[in-house]
Design an enzyme around this catalytic site. Structure first.
Site, PDB file in Angstrom:
ATOM      1  N   GLY A  78      13.927 107.734  19.126  1.00  6.89           N
ATOM      2  CA  GLY A  78      14.463 106.581  19.489  1.00  6.89           C
ATOM      3  C   GLY A  78      15.330 105.887  18.283  1.00  6.89           C
ATOM      4  N   ASP A 136       5.450  98.185  18.018  1.00  8.88           N
ATOM      5  CA  ASP A 136       4.762  97.888  19.011  1.00  8.88           C
ATOM      6  C   ASP A 136       3.420  97.533  18.794  1.00  8.88           C
ATOM      7  OD1 ASP A 136       4.813  96.926  21.714  1.00  8.88           O
ATOM      8  OD2 ASP A 136       4.287  98.883  22.393  1.00  8.88           O
ATOM      9  N   VAL A 187      11.901  96.794  26.314  1.00  9.20           N
ATOM     10  CA  VAL A 187      13.519  96.727  26.191  1.00  9.20           C
ATOM     11  C   VAL A 187      14.017  98.142  26.116  1.00  9.20           C
ATOM     12  CG1 VAL A 187      13.552  94.545  24.966  1.00  9.20           C
ATOM     13  CG2 VAL A 187      13.068  96.446  23.613  1.00  9.20           C
ATOM     14  N   ARG A 199      18.995 105.071  26.592  1.00  3.50           N
ATOM     15  CA  ARG A 199      19.334 105.199  25.308  1.00  3.50           C
ATOM     16  C   ARG A 199      20.901 104.893  25.011  1.00  3.50           C
ATOM     17  NH1 ARG A 199      14.803 107.080  22.765  1.00  3.50           N
ATOM     18  NH2 ARG A 199      13.745 109.153  23.987  1.00  3.50           N
TER      19      ARG A 199
HETATM   20  P1  IMP Z   1       3.676 101.669  18.714  1.00  2.00           P
HETATM   21  O1  IMP Z   1       3.066 103.155  18.428  1.00  2.00           O
HETATM   22  O2  IMP Z   1       3.102 101.081  20.176  1.00  2.00           O
HETATM   23  O3  IMP Z   1       4.109 100.863  17.763  1.00  2.00           O
HETATM   24  O4  IMP Z   1       5.158 102.059  19.536  1.00  2.00           O
HETATM   25  C1  IMP Z   1       6.068 102.421  19.114  1.00  2.00           C
HETATM   26  C2  IMP Z   1       7.009 103.552  19.913  1.00  2.00           C
HETATM   27  O5  IMP Z   1       6.784 103.049  21.154  1.00  2.00           O
HETATM   28  C3  IMP Z   1       8.290 103.141  19.728  1.00  2.00           C
HETATM   29  O6  IMP Z   1       8.931 104.049  18.752  1.00  2.00           O
HETATM   30  C4  IMP Z   1       8.977 103.303  21.046  1.00  2.00           C
HETATM   31  O7  IMP Z   1       9.342 104.871  21.288  1.00  2.00           O
HETATM   32  C5  IMP Z   1       7.964 102.948  21.946  1.00  2.00           C
HETATM   33  N1  IMP Z   1       8.083 101.576  22.496  1.00  2.00           N
HETATM   34  C6  IMP Z   1       7.370 100.305  22.252  1.00  2.00           C
HETATM   35  N2  IMP Z   1       7.742  99.336  22.969  1.00  2.00           N
HETATM   36  C7  IMP Z   1       9.061  99.873  23.604  1.00  2.00           C
HETATM   37  C8  IMP Z   1      10.076  99.086  24.489  1.00  2.00           C
HETATM   38  O8  IMP Z   1      10.066  97.878  24.846  1.00  2.00           O
HETATM   39  N3  IMP Z   1      11.027  99.903  24.862  1.00  2.00           N
HETATM   40  C9  IMP Z   1      11.252 101.241  24.463  1.00  2.00           C
HETATM   41  N4  IMP Z   1      10.275 101.761  24.103  1.00  2.00           N
HETATM   42  C10 IMP Z   1       9.337 101.315  23.531  1.00  2.00           C
HETATM   43 MG    MG Z   2      10.135 106.079  23.028  1.00  2.00          MG
END
Ligand code: IMP
Ligand code: MG
Length: 221
Positions: A78, A136, A187, A199
């Site tokens: 990403g 996130d 998003v 992307r």
């Molecule tokens: P976390 O481990 O929940 O903090 O999420 C991190 C990963 O989840 C990011 O690197 C993204 O790949 C994916 N992610 C979380 N929220 C979004 C979003 O709104 N759009 C796209 N990818 C997301």
């Molecule tokens: Mg992702």
């Protein structure tokens, strides 16, 4: 928080978490280019806002790492677009490496984390900047940060383009540099995907919920 407001130029950053409909008020939100309109509900951050904020993030990072050589460690996939823009704004000597991490979740929820590529550069005693696309729940950085810390860098800082603080599960995880704080909306664009798509959008947009609600996991995922 204040810095985000000042540098980001986004009105909804800060502690106010509005609903997508009020963020994407047609009066204040730029129009989605017609080829994306069926799938993307609105533009959350324009390409111009992204470019401006990436520049100011680079200035903050330069100030903190002046006189040092950086190892930039970026999480695949990403970050690729954000990273390419950010490092070209960084007036510091740096080396670049990647960690591959994939989350096998369903739809928009993160699931089990799998490392798909390990770090190759030696970061022991080095100044490390970890770059991710979005913070996130914090589960990804919650796994990656201890792994990096165990390699004993001299300094370890974290930079994310987007932060959704209201979604945090791993309460201790935070980023040192945040491009934009955003509310709890899914998003895509500027590197961020849904099911590996979108992307290449040059802006950050809000995906129409019917896209991820009707998504079939049989669709090459
Ligand atoms: P976390 O481990 O929940 O903090 O999420 C991190 C990963 O989840 C990011 O690197 C993204 O790949 C994916 N992610 C979380 N929220 C979004 C979003 O709104 N759009 C796209 N990818 C997301
Ligand atoms: Mg992702």
């Amino acid at each position: 928080m204040k810095t985000n407001m000042e540098n980001g130029g986004l009105k909804m950053v800060g502690r106010v978490h509005q609903s997508p409909s009020s963020i994407l008020n047609p009066q204040s939100s730029p129009r989605v280019p017609s080829r994306w309109r069926k799938e993307v509900e609105g533009v959350l951050i324009t390409d111009a806002q992204l470019a401006r904020r990436v520049k100011s993030l680079a200035r903050e990072i330069e100030k903190d790492f002046r006189g040092r050589e950086l190892v930039v460690v970026s999480l695949l996939n990403g970050t690729v677009i954000f990273l390419a823009d950010l490092i070209r704004q960084l007036n510091l000597p740096l080396r670049l490496d990647f960690i591959g991490v994939s989350s096998y979740g369903s739809g928009t929820e993160s699931g089990e984390l799998v490392f798909t590529k390990e770090l190759r550069l030696d970061v022991r005693g080095r100044d490390v900047l970890l770059v991710d696309d979005i913070l996130d729940t914090g589960k990804t950085l919650g796994r990656v940060l201890p792994k990096l810390r165990a390699l004993q860098p001299r300094r370890l800082k974290t930079c994310v383009l987007l932060d959704k603080p209201s979604r945090r599960v791993e309460k201790k995880v935070r980023a040192d540099y945040v491009g934009f704080e955003i509310p709890d909306v899914f998003v895509v664009g500027y590197g961020l995907d849904f099911a590996e798509r979108y992307r290449n959008l040059p802006f950050v947009g809000v995906l129409r919920p019917q896209i991820y609600k009707t998504f079939s996991t049989a669709d090459g995922h």
